[in-house]
Scaffold this motif. Structure first.
Motif, PDB file in Angstrom:
ATOM      1  N   UNK A   1      -9.603   1.769   4.899  1.00 22.40           N
ATOM      2  CA  UNK A   1      -8.292   2.391   4.687  1.00 22.40           C
ATOM      3  C   UNK A   1      -8.246   3.803   5.267  1.00 22.40           C
ATOM      4  N   UNK A   2      -9.379   4.481   5.254  1.00 21.17           N
ATOM      5  CA  UNK A   2      -9.464   5.799   5.862  1.00 21.17           C
ATOM      6  C   UNK A   2      -9.183   5.698   7.363  1.00 21.17           C
ATOM      7  N   UNK A   3      -9.785   4.690   8.005  1.00 21.87           N
ATOM      8  CA  UNK A   3      -9.561   4.486   9.436  1.00 21.87           C
ATOM      9  C   UNK A   3      -8.105   4.097   9.691  1.00 21.87           C
ATOM     10  N   UNK A   4      -7.569   3.216   8.850  1.00 26.70           N
ATOM     11  CA  UNK A   4      -6.166   2.814   8.979  1.00 26.70           C
ATOM     12  C   UNK A   4      -5.242   4.017   8.846  1.00 26.70           C
ATOM     13  N   UNK A   5      -5.517   4.880   7.869  1.00 21.32           N
ATOM     14  CA  UNK A   5      -4.689   6.069   7.670  1.00 21.32           C
ATOM     15  C   UNK A   5      -4.732   6.983   8.883  1.00 21.32           C
ATOM     16  N   UNK A   6      -5.875   7.044   9.535  1.00 22.54           N
ATOM     17  CA  UNK A   6      -6.022   7.875  10.734  1.00 22.54           C
ATOM     18  C   UNK A   6      -5.025   7.457  11.818  1.00 22.54           C
ATOM     19  N   UNK A   7      -4.793   6.159  11.932  1.00 22.25           N
ATOM     20  CA  UNK A   7      -3.862   5.666  12.954  1.00 22.25           C
ATOM     21  C   UNK A   7      -2.409   5.720  12.489  1.00 22.25           C
ATOM     22  N   UNK A   8      -2.177   5.461  11.215  1.00 21.83           N
ATOM     23  CA  UNK A   8      -0.803   5.465  10.715  1.00 21.83           C
ATOM     24  C   UNK A   8      -0.243   6.879  10.568  1.00 21.83           C
ATOM     25  N   UNK A   9      -1.104   7.794  10.155  1.00 24.04           N
ATOM     26  CA  UNK A   9      -0.679   9.163   9.847  1.00 24.04           C
ATOM     27  C   UNK A   9      -1.595  10.134  10.594  1.00 24.04           C
ATOM     28  N   UNK A  10      -1.336  10.390  11.857  1.00 22.52           N
ATOM     29  CA  UNK A  10      -2.276  11.122  12.722  1.00 22.52           C
ATOM     30  C   UNK A  10      -2.338  12.621  12.449  1.00 22.52           C
ATOM     31  N   UNK A  11      -2.977  12.969  11.338  1.00 21.56           N
ATOM     32  CA  UNK A  11      -3.148  14.386  10.992  1.00 21.56           C
ATOM     33  C   UNK A  11      -4.545  14.884  11.346  1.00 21.56           C
ATOM     34  N   UNK A  12      -5.419  13.973  11.767  1.00 21.36           N
ATOM     35  CA  UNK A  12      -6.794  14.337  12.074  1.00 21.36           C
ATOM     36  C   UNK A  12      -7.745  13.910  10.972  1.00 21.36           C
ATOM     37  N   UNK A  13      -8.917  13.429  11.368  1.00 27.58           N
ATOM     38  CA  UNK A  13      -9.892  12.902  10.408  1.00 27.58           C
ATOM     39  C   UNK A  13     -10.295  13.934   9.373  1.00 27.58           C
ATOM     40  N   UNK A  14     -10.345  15.215   9.770  1.00 22.84           N
ATOM     41  CA  UNK A  14     -10.793  16.258   8.852  1.00 22.84           C
ATOM     42  C   UNK A  14      -9.785  16.545   7.740  1.00 22.84           C
ATOM     43  N   UNK A  15      -8.575  16.008   7.858  1.00 16.44           N
ATOM     44  CA  UNK A  15      -7.571  16.219   6.814  1.00 16.44           C
ATOM     45  C   UNK A  15      -7.326  14.953   5.992  1.00 16.44           C
ATOM     46  N   UNK A  16      -8.248  14.003   6.080  1.00 13.19           N
ATOM     47  CA  UNK A  16      -8.179  12.779   5.287  1.00 13.19           C
ATOM     48  C   UNK A  16      -9.277  12.805   4.234  1.00 13.19           C
ATOM     49  N   UNK A  17      -8.893  12.709   2.975  1.00 16.52           N
ATOM     50  CA  UNK A  17      -9.843  12.753   1.869  1.00 16.52           C
ATOM     51  C   UNK A  17      -9.739  11.492   1.020  1.00 16.52           C
ATOM     52  N   UNK A  18     -10.774  11.249   0.219  1.00 17.85           N
ATOM     53  CA  UNK A  18     -10.798  10.143  -0.745  1.00 17.85           C
ATOM     54  C   UNK A  18     -11.213  10.708  -2.097  1.00 17.85           C
ATOM     55  N   UNK A  19     -10.527  10.290  -3.146  1.00 16.18           N
ATOM     56  CA  UNK A  19     -10.882  10.691  -4.503  1.00 16.18           C
ATOM     57  C   UNK A  19     -10.864   9.459  -5.408  1.00 16.18           C
ATOM     58  N   UNK A  20     -11.814   9.394  -6.324  1.00 19.45           N
ATOM     59  CA  UNK A  20     -11.887   8.272  -7.261  1.00 19.45           C
ATOM     60  C   UNK A  20     -10.922   8.524  -8.416  1.00 19.45           C
ATOM     61  N   UNK A  21     -10.109   7.511  -8.689  1.00 24.40           N
ATOM     62  CA  UNK A  21      -9.103   7.601  -9.759  1.00 24.40           C
ATOM     63  C   UNK A  21      -9.098   6.253 -10.485  1.00 24.40           C
TER      64      UNK A  21
END
Length: 406
Positions: free
Chosen positions: A237-257
């Protein structure tokens, strides 16, 4: 995302006119497909079913076709054709079988296509829908993971509209100002942590397939559930988000909820954080995509924060769940690395579900395949190269599974 914004006015006009939406569901017998039909069944006058496809679950496909009366029903496994033909004899519903027939179903005119086929098998039919400029509800993350740049090139060329259906990406879509990505500080994907969130490495080493698919919050298919247990699903999903929302890999985070109430968040440069909340039910993001750019009533349980009491968050434990780091590394490498990652992981998950390898071996195998692959930085030159790379990776991964099983 700009393509989505450009399409809004036209879609609003159609919705206001009460236009009946023609629909094709790729993977109708899976959890996403069944949820989509559940929503359609609650207001059938608004939808016209063009085609339903399944892999080999013929009994469910026959029952769905008899109830919803699509013009075409397709089973991907040719060995199941006779059963499908007999089951729908006399209904007037056209039947077909084989992978090519699934692609043909996707290529037939329909306003809206649910791309719900799990894994790389969904790439060809989803692309067929994209190439004719359809509005595609994307529940198959592997399309972007395996062939992100090529897939998005086809979207741009055809004028197709992509609507993310994964609960996390759908949540981001709902709260993201797509025209102002420069104001986004971070995109934060939430993860439940899966069934083994509190398990020790020793306990996970003994985990069974039945335990891995018993997700504490979501009702999903076996493959996605196992990916959730390893956190590979969040990596994809991180990779998918990179393509859907191109803000750059360094601005993509994951948190456990663990509660799975906050489905994802977008943090902006002014300090604002916008989140989409709701009870864990895939019918909510599917309904948003199905009715987009309007909203439709959905039967999901309503959120009662007072009853829930509290929401908790924690950083992912990358030592116990190395799949997330592995996926991020593949994203950083770029090129063909995500394609290799996805193919190797699919083989590893299938081997685990079949009892051939242990739970930790899935990520270890995928890591080893990535390490052995050469020229990962070079992107596939075309779809034929994507398919060949996927094929060769699966062969190497299967060889590794066989060696480890001896």
């Amino acid at each position: 995302m700009a393509l989505i914004a450009e399409a809004v006015n036209d879609r609003l006009a159609d919705a206001d006119a009460g236009e009946v939406k023609s629909v094709t569901i790729l993977g109708s017998t899976g959890s996403v497909g069944c949820s989509t039909l559940d929503l359609i069944g609650r207001d059938r006058s608004r939808f016209d079913l063009v085609a339903l496809t399944a892999h080999r679950n013929v009994a469910t496909l026959i029952a769905q076709a008899k109830e919803f009366r699509p013009r075409l029903a397709v089973v991907a496994d040719p060995a199941c054709f006779a059963e499908l033909k007999i089951g729908l004899a006399g209904t007037g519903i056209e039947v077909a079988a084989g992978p090519e027939a699934v692609v043909d179903a996707a290529a037939r005119p329909a306003d809206w296509v649910m791309a719900g086929i799990v894994g790389a098998a969904g790439l060809a039919p989803t692309l067929a829908a994209v190439k004719r400029g359809a509005c595609v509800a994307l529940a198959n993350k592997e399309c972007l993971v395996s062939a992100g740049p090529l897939f998005l090139d086809e979207v741009s060329r055809s004028g197709a509209t992509l609507l993310p259906v994964d609960s996390e990406h759908n949540a981001i879509f709902q709260v993201l100002d797509a025209g102002r990505l420069d104001t986004v500080e971070r995109i934060i994907l939430t993860a439940s942590g899966g069934p083994f969130r509190d398990w020790s490495p020793e306990e996970m080493a003994e985990a069974t397939p039945a335990q891995a698919v018993a997700h504490p919050r979501w009702d999903m298919g076996a493959k996605i559930s196992v990916d959730s247990a390893t956190l590979m699903n969040k990596g994809l999903e991180l990779i998918e988000a990179h393509y859907l929302f191109p803000v750059g890999e360094d601005r993509l985070d994951v948190i456990i909820h663990p509660e799975s109430i906050v489905h994802s968040m977008v943090a902006y440069i002014d300090g604002s954080v916008l989140a989409q909340l709701g009870m864990p039910d895939m019918r909510t993001p599917i309904a948003y995509a199905l009715a987009w750019p309007r909203r439709m009533a959905a039967p999901s349980a309503r959120l009662d924060l007072a009853q829930i009491g509290q929401l908790t968050f924690e950083a992912p434990d990358l030592k116990r769940f190395p799949a997330l780091s592995l996926a991020r590394e593949a994203l950083r490498i770029g090129g063909s690395a995500p394609t290799v990652l996805n193919a190797a992981n699919e083989v590893a998950v299938a081997a685990f579900l079949a009892g051939r390898i242990a739970f930790p071996a899935m990520v270890a195998l995928t890591d080893a395949i990535l390490a052995q692959s050469s020229a990962l930085e070079m992107p596939p030159a075309g779809l034929a190269e994507v398919y060949e790379l996927d094929r060769m990776t699966r062969i190497r991964a299967e060889e590794m599974v066989q060696k480890s099983s001896r």
